[in-house]
Design an enzyme around this catalytic site. Structure first.
Site, PDB file in Angstrom:
ATOM      1  N   ASN A  63      -4.328   3.386   8.347  1.00  0.00           N
ATOM      2  CA  ASN A  63      -4.329   2.995   6.583  1.00  0.00           C
ATOM      3  C   ASN A  63      -3.769   4.328   5.867  1.00  0.00           C
ATOM      4  O   ASN A  63      -3.005   4.904   6.423  1.00  0.00           O
ATOM      5  CB  ASN A  63      -5.902   2.672   6.437  1.00  0.00           C
ATOM      6  N   ASP A  92      -9.968   2.192  -3.462  1.00  0.00           N
ATOM      7  CA  ASP A  92      -9.176   2.000  -2.558  1.00  0.00           C
ATOM      8  C   ASP A  92      -8.235   3.116  -2.660  1.00  0.00           C
ATOM      9  O   ASP A  92      -8.865   4.299  -2.156  1.00  0.00           O
ATOM     10  CB  ASP A  92      -8.319   0.478  -2.745  1.00  0.00           C
ATOM     11  N   ASN A 116      -9.499   5.647   3.216  1.00  0.00           N
ATOM     12  CA  ASN A 116      -8.567   5.127   2.135  1.00  0.00           C
ATOM     13  C   ASN A 116      -8.080   6.246   1.593  1.00  0.00           C
ATOM     14  O   ASN A 116      -7.804   7.114   2.049  1.00  0.00           O
ATOM     15  CB  ASN A 116      -9.277   3.964   1.465  1.00  0.00           C
ATOM     16  N   ARG A 160      -6.380   0.401  13.348  1.00  0.00           N
ATOM     17  CA  ARG A 160      -5.029   0.620  12.962  1.00  0.00           C
ATOM     18  C   ARG A 160      -5.110   1.649  11.752  1.00  0.00           C
ATOM     19  O   ARG A 160      -6.112   2.085  11.144  1.00  0.00           O
ATOM     20  CB  ARG A 160      -4.206  -0.411  12.277  1.00  0.00           C
ATOM     21  N   GLU A 176       0.863  -1.332  -0.100  1.00  0.00           N
ATOM     22  CA  GLU A 176      -0.043   0.014   0.118  1.00  0.00           C
ATOM     23  C   GLU A 176       0.899   1.215   0.112  1.00  0.00           C
ATOM     24  O   GLU A 176       2.041   1.173  -0.013  1.00  0.00           O
ATOM     25  CB  GLU A 176      -0.865  -0.060   1.269  1.00  0.00           C
TER      26      GLU A 176
END
Ligand code: ZN
Length: 290
Positions: A100, A196, A146, A98, A15
């Site tokens: 991102n 995403d 995201n 968490r 990512e």
């Protein structure tokens, strides 16, 4: 636009690619592993640093080094010695969350979003860390915070909460970092997958990675029209970013997580790092000014 597999990383959840123009390197992360990768396209070398905690994203800092959003807080990373310095801990009370995706804004703030790692609760939020280390909460009630990005003039902010299938647009006050006037900019149809990560090109169009859709797609945020779609040989496409000396290359990360053995056998490049020539150039990544 043929994508080229440039790194057979086999990452679980690659990512957050970001191009460091000064160094000519691409940073990217493998989230749950807590790994920061530094890819050198000139040599093909990929250096891996263990940050010791799940890492959602990183961004270059103006004074050198990086900032990172770790489970446990937003930190400064000294790349020379690997040392971490805690800048802010926005969610000490949310152990299931968490961090991102995240990115710096044109004024040098570091924006990073959080999510419930089990993808059950809408406990995620989007935070903005100012260069003076003051922290503000921009959005709450998010499920999977995201992709994010700004229009070329910096006046519009785009953000994706993946399960909504929507890219939302906001007026962005560069002087204060405040958001106003939320409205949908793009709705991704189910047959394309889930939106995403995202990059904005120099024409102000949005490049959205399609999780479960095996592609990256270019959308016009005024009207939401699909302009182009580039297929990749990986089902879970996670995030694009512009890079290269002319910012005319699109680097794209992918993931292996959640794929069955049959799906992995059909798409063995999943988890790899790809590069393609999108035919349009991007804007330089903004740096943390702290
Ligand atoms: Zn993502």
């Amino acid at each position: 636009m043929q994508p080229e597999l440039i790194l057979k990383a086999r990452a679980e959840l690659a990512e957050g690619p970001v191009w460091d123009a000064r160094a000519g390197r691409l940073y990217w992360v493998d989230i749950h592993a807590g790994h920061l990768h530094v890819y050198n396209p000139a040599s093909g070398n990929d250096l891996r640093l263990d940050l010791g905690a799940p890492v959602g994203c990183v961004a270059p800092a103006r004074g050198g080094g990086l900032v990172a959003a770790l489970k446990g807080g937003l930190v400064a990373v000294d790349l020379a010695c690997g040392e971490l310095e805690l800048l802010a801990d926005p969610e000490p009370d949310k152990p299931g969350n968490r961090f991102n995706d995240g990115k710096c804004d044109p004024a040098g703030r570091f924006l990073a979003g959080s999510m419930d790692d089990a993808e059950q609760d809408a406990s995620g939020a989007l935070y903005s860390l100012a260069p003076d280390r003051s922290l503000r909460t921009l959005l709450t009630g998010l499920r999977i915070s995201n992709g994010l990005g700004w229009s070329p003039d910096g006046a519009t902010f785009y953000h994706i909460d993946t399960p909504t299938r929507t890219v939302s647009a906001y007026d962005y006050d560069l002087a204060t970092g405040a958001l106003a006037h939320p409205r949908p900019a793009v709705t991704v149809p189910p047959e394309l997958g889930w939106p995403d990560g995202m990059a904005v090109d120099a024409e102000g169009m949005l490049w959205v990675a399609l999780w479960g859709g095996g592609a990256v797609a270019r959308f016009d945020p005024s009207g939401g029209r699909l302009l182009a779609k580039v297929d990749l040989p990986a089902l879970h496409v996670t995030c694009p970013t512009f890079g290269g000396a002319g910012l005319d290359e699109l680097y794209v990360t992918t993931a292996r997580i959640g794929l069955s053995p049959a799906q992995l056998a059909a798409a063995p490049a999943s988890g790899g790092l790809f590069r393609l020539h999108p035919g349009v150039h991007g804007l330089p990544a903004f740096e943390f000014a702290g």
